[in-house]
Design a protein around this motif. Sequence first.
Motif, PDB file in Angstrom:
ATOM      1  N   ARG A 136      90.021  40.432  90.898  1.00 56.56           N
ATOM      2  CA  ARG A 136      88.571  40.540  91.064  1.00 56.56           C
ATOM      3  C   ARG A 136      88.237  41.912  91.667  1.00 56.56           C
ATOM      4  O   ARG A 136      87.742  42.040  92.775  1.00 56.56           O
ATOM      5  CB  ARG A 136      88.053  39.393  91.932  1.00 56.56           C
ATOM      6  CG  ARG A 136      88.248  38.033  91.260  1.00 56.56           C
ATOM      7  CD  ARG A 136      88.023  36.870  92.205  1.00 56.56           C
ATOM      8  NE  ARG A 136      86.718  36.886  92.843  1.00 56.56           N
ATOM      9  CZ  ARG A 136      86.278  35.937  93.668  1.00 56.56           C
ATOM     10  NH1 ARG A 136      87.057  34.883  93.930  1.00 56.56           N
ATOM     11  NH2 ARG A 136      85.087  36.035  94.219  1.00 56.56           N
ATOM     12  N   ASP A 190      86.035  44.248  90.803  1.00 58.20           N
ATOM     13  CA  ASP A 190      84.624  44.564  91.033  1.00 58.20           C
ATOM     14  C   ASP A 190      84.127  43.937  92.336  1.00 58.20           C
ATOM     15  O   ASP A 190      83.360  44.559  93.088  1.00 58.20           O
ATOM     16  CB  ASP A 190      83.780  44.082  89.857  1.00 58.20           C
ATOM     17  CG  ASP A 190      84.007  44.910  88.596  1.00 58.20           C
ATOM     18  OD1 ASP A 190      84.542  46.027  88.728  1.00 58.20           O
ATOM     19  OD2 ASP A 190      83.661  44.432  87.506  1.00 58.20           O
ATOM     20  N   ASP A 191      84.559  42.690  92.595  1.00 63.89           N
ATOM     21  CA  ASP A 191      84.166  42.031  93.853  1.00 63.89           C
ATOM     22  C   ASP A 191      84.730  42.783  95.055  1.00 63.89           C
ATOM     23  O   ASP A 191      84.057  42.911  96.092  1.00 63.89           O
ATOM     24  CB  ASP A 191      84.660  40.587  93.866  1.00 63.89           C
ATOM     25  CG  ASP A 191      83.903  39.709  92.895  1.00 63.89           C
ATOM     26  OD1 ASP A 191      82.783  40.084  92.491  1.00 63.89           O
ATOM     27  OD2 ASP A 191      84.445  38.643  92.525  1.00 63.89           O
ATOM     28  N   LEU A 228      85.407  46.010  95.230  1.00 66.85           N
ATOM     29  CA  LEU A 228      84.640  47.247  95.391  1.00 66.85           C
ATOM     30  C   LEU A 228      83.301  46.974  96.068  1.00 66.85           C
ATOM     31  O   LEU A 228      82.875  47.727  96.951  1.00 66.85           O
ATOM     32  CB  LEU A 228      84.416  47.900  94.028  1.00 66.85           C
ATOM     33  CG  LEU A 228      85.570  48.762  93.500  1.00 66.85           C
ATOM     34  CD1 LEU A 228      85.410  49.024  92.010  1.00 66.85           C
ATOM     35  CD2 LEU A 228      85.650  50.076  94.276  1.00 66.85           C
ATOM     36  N   ARG A 229      82.622  45.902  95.656  1.00 75.17           N
ATOM     37  CA  ARG A 229      81.325  45.567  96.269  1.00 75.17           C
ATOM     38  C   ARG A 229      81.494  45.214  97.739  1.00 75.17           C
ATOM     39  O   ARG A 229      80.670  45.589  98.581  1.00 75.17           O
ATOM     40  CB  ARG A 229      80.679  44.404  95.508  1.00 75.17           C
ATOM     41  CG  ARG A 229      79.887  44.828  94.280  1.00 75.17           C
ATOM     42  CD  ARG A 229      79.004  43.683  93.770  1.00 75.17           C
ATOM     43  NE  ARG A 229      79.805  42.551  93.331  1.00 75.17           N
ATOM     44  CZ  ARG A 229      80.302  42.418  92.107  1.00 75.17           C
ATOM     45  NH1 ARG A 229      80.078  43.354  91.208  1.00 75.17           N
ATOM     46  NH2 ARG A 229      81.005  41.347  91.782  1.00 75.17           N
ATOM     47  N   LEU A 230      82.531  44.461  98.057  1.00 73.46           N
ATOM     48  CA  LEU A 230      82.771  44.063  99.443  1.00 73.46           C
ATOM     49  C   LEU A 230      82.924  45.281 100.352  1.00 73.46           C
ATOM     50  O   LEU A 230      82.316  45.365 101.431  1.00 73.46           O
ATOM     51  CB  LEU A 230      84.019  43.190  99.525  1.00 73.46           C
ATOM     52  CG  LEU A 230      84.462  42.765 100.933  1.00 73.46           C
ATOM     53  CD1 LEU A 230      83.445  41.800 101.538  1.00 73.46           C
ATOM     54  CD2 LEU A 230      85.849  42.125 100.895  1.00 73.46           C
ATOM     55  N   ALA A 240      82.010  48.414  99.695  1.00 71.50           N
ATOM     56  CA  ALA A 240      80.768  49.198  99.695  1.00 71.50           C
ATOM     57  C   ALA A 240      79.757  48.590 100.670  1.00 71.50           C
ATOM     58  O   ALA A 240      79.073  49.316 101.406  1.00 71.50           O
ATOM     59  CB  ALA A 240      80.191  49.256  98.285  1.00 71.50           C
ATOM     60  N   ASP A 241      79.652  47.268 100.675  1.00 74.96           N
ATOM     61  CA  ASP A 241      78.752  46.606 101.636  1.00 74.96           C
ATOM     62  C   ASP A 241      79.206  46.873 103.069  1.00 74.96           C
ATOM     63  O   ASP A 241      78.368  47.060 103.967  1.00 74.96           O
ATOM     64  CB  ASP A 241      78.729  45.104 101.368  1.00 74.96           C
ATOM     65  CG  ASP A 241      78.015  44.744 100.073  1.00 74.96           C
ATOM     66  OD1 ASP A 241      77.301  45.608  99.540  1.00 74.96           O
ATOM     67  OD2 ASP A 241      78.206  43.610  99.589  1.00 74.96           O
ATOM     68  N   HIS A 265      88.096  52.067  99.770  1.00 75.63           N
ATOM     69  CA  HIS A 265      87.139  52.202  98.674  1.00 75.63           C
ATOM     70  C   HIS A 265      87.659  53.200  97.632  1.00 75.63           C
ATOM     71  O   HIS A 265      87.544  52.968  96.411  1.00 75.63           O
ATOM     72  CB  HIS A 265      85.790  52.664  99.222  1.00 75.63           C
ATOM     73  CG  HIS A 265      84.632  52.307  98.338  1.00 75.63           C
ATOM     74  ND1 HIS A 265      83.519  53.100  98.207  1.00 75.63           N
ATOM     75  CD2 HIS A 265      84.416  51.228  97.535  1.00 75.63           C
ATOM     76  CE1 HIS A 265      82.664  52.531  97.367  1.00 75.63           C
ATOM     77  NE2 HIS A 265      83.188  51.393  96.951  1.00 75.63           N
TER      78      HIS A 265
END
Length: 637
Positions: A469, A471-472, A474-476, A478-479, A494
């Motif tokens: 996962r 993409d998940d 990367l989002r985690l 980034a947040d 990152h």
Amino acid sequence: MGGDTAPGDFNFWEFRHAKDPWQCRSNRGHQAFAAFGVKSFFICHIRVGVPLQVAPHRTGIQLKKLSIILTLSALLTSAATVQAAPATTGKTTKAEALPNTLLSPEVMYKYLAAELAFQRGEAFSAYATMLALARSTRDPRLARRAVEFAAAGSLNAEALKAARVWRELAPHADDAGQTLIGLLIANNRTDEAKQLLAQQLAASTPEALPTAISTVQRQLARVTDRKRGTALLRELLEPYTESLEALLTLAQTAMVSGERALALSDARAALARHPASELAALTLAQIIEDKAEAATMLSGFLAANPKSREVRLAYSRMLFEQNRAAEARAEFETLLTQYPNDQTTLYALGLLSVQAADLPAAEKYLSAYIATLGGEPDRERDASQALLVLAQIAEERNDHASALKWLEMVGSGNPSNYIAALSKRAQLLARSGRLDDARAVLREADIEGDDERARLIVSEAQLLRDAGRLDDALRLVADGLVSLKDNVDLLYEHAMLAEKANQLELMERELRRLIEVAPDNQHAYNALGYSLADRNIRLQEAYDLIRKASTLAPEDPFIMDSLGWAEFRLGRYEDAEKTLRRAFGLKADPEIAAHLGEVLWVLGRENEARQLWRDANAKDPANNTLKGTLQRLQVKL
């Protein structure tokens, strides 16, 4: 305090507070006075008691004004406390014999005048008034207060005068004597101080002598001329050299003064006169410069005193420091037979067994050590380290349930080990298909610091990455960077996730930001340089980045590997082979082997390359770099 009273018919309320109605304290001059060894300052308490009838005063002060002064004095002098270590002589502390001081209007007026002068910063006036009052009333408490005033105003000579009066009025009070000695030393009156110290030692009982010696040592440590202080101590303790404490004190003082030969002589004398003293043996071992000689001495002591736990512990540690691990382990095992539940011994044997690759023994000793704690923390050792080792041992035999049990016992006392335990717990849960439970472990952790939060985010992102996962993940991260802006760990993670997702612009942007935020972070230079070299672009820039990383961490084998790979891409094959061989010598990692093998392959040494790859493949057949190299070169092992 009560209402107004007509002149000529008023009452003063006597001071009553346990045994000492004059107890007062103030925050002024704490550091100056504490140096003289005075026990403490006091809060002044004015308490309603039995009215004391006195004659009308003749000072001209009106009662209403006096009431205001009394109130202000009580408030001002109770503003804060001053703390100083109590001085002891090794005897039961003797209190001052308190006189029954008549609190006449004149006494009260002068006392309050001194206190108010002190509050206004007029230390000399306060001292002079209070000392005169002490002399006239013969009250040692007032003399003590005069000392406080003078010391707070850095009036050393005046403080000494007041201390002499205090000692005169309370000749048997220990704190008066210790304060006088301290002030004599502060005023370089060492000969007079020596006489008083000698009297203290002579008056001590055999049981109290060790404490008295310690007190003398502390007092003389304040002598400005260290050699003079050491000489005085030796003179004072000369009559007591049959005492173990006197000899060890002399040895320690000589060692601190840089007189090792004299320290050795004193320590040897202490052990000769007290051959069963563990303290004498340990002191001598510390002073002996040749640690092999010190170990031999301790071994001889243990032959005569086999039950000496502290000496055997010191001897075992000394053997370990001399790379005599097997002998150290044997000594700890002897200790364990004598003290079966000794935590220090169990802990040491566990770690020594790990070093010897004896994992069953390590598990036995460390689990026994944890059992002795009974769920309580260890005040002397970091039990979390033992728990992590136990978890690793269980994991290596695929006993994930036991590994999780040990990891769950790691508390938050050591934040680094706590985060490591949480991350490992999450990994084990994720491997068993419980990804949501794994993430919950990380998110429900008992942490406070931003660095710890960042590490947990990184751990969770790696779980998502390993689960496919990306993409998940990367989002985690980034947040996380929104609230933890420019966090080094998050920026690096990152960038690595972006590289894996083939988002190369994002990767480079994050790594360059990391270099800007943390210019001494070698991993950022290395990661960016290796990424460029591996893609065979901007090779000179890649080489320069990795060289920068190498200057920051010259012994890092993975940075050496990157450097060798950049040299290979630049066509510098001989330099590349040399660099990669050095890296492989430090760390026989399959990825380094893959790179070194490719250099050898290009140089025409195919058999040597194949053998290197075979060995690496046997060690880690799933290594992506090695598999990619073999596939690209179309090599079959």
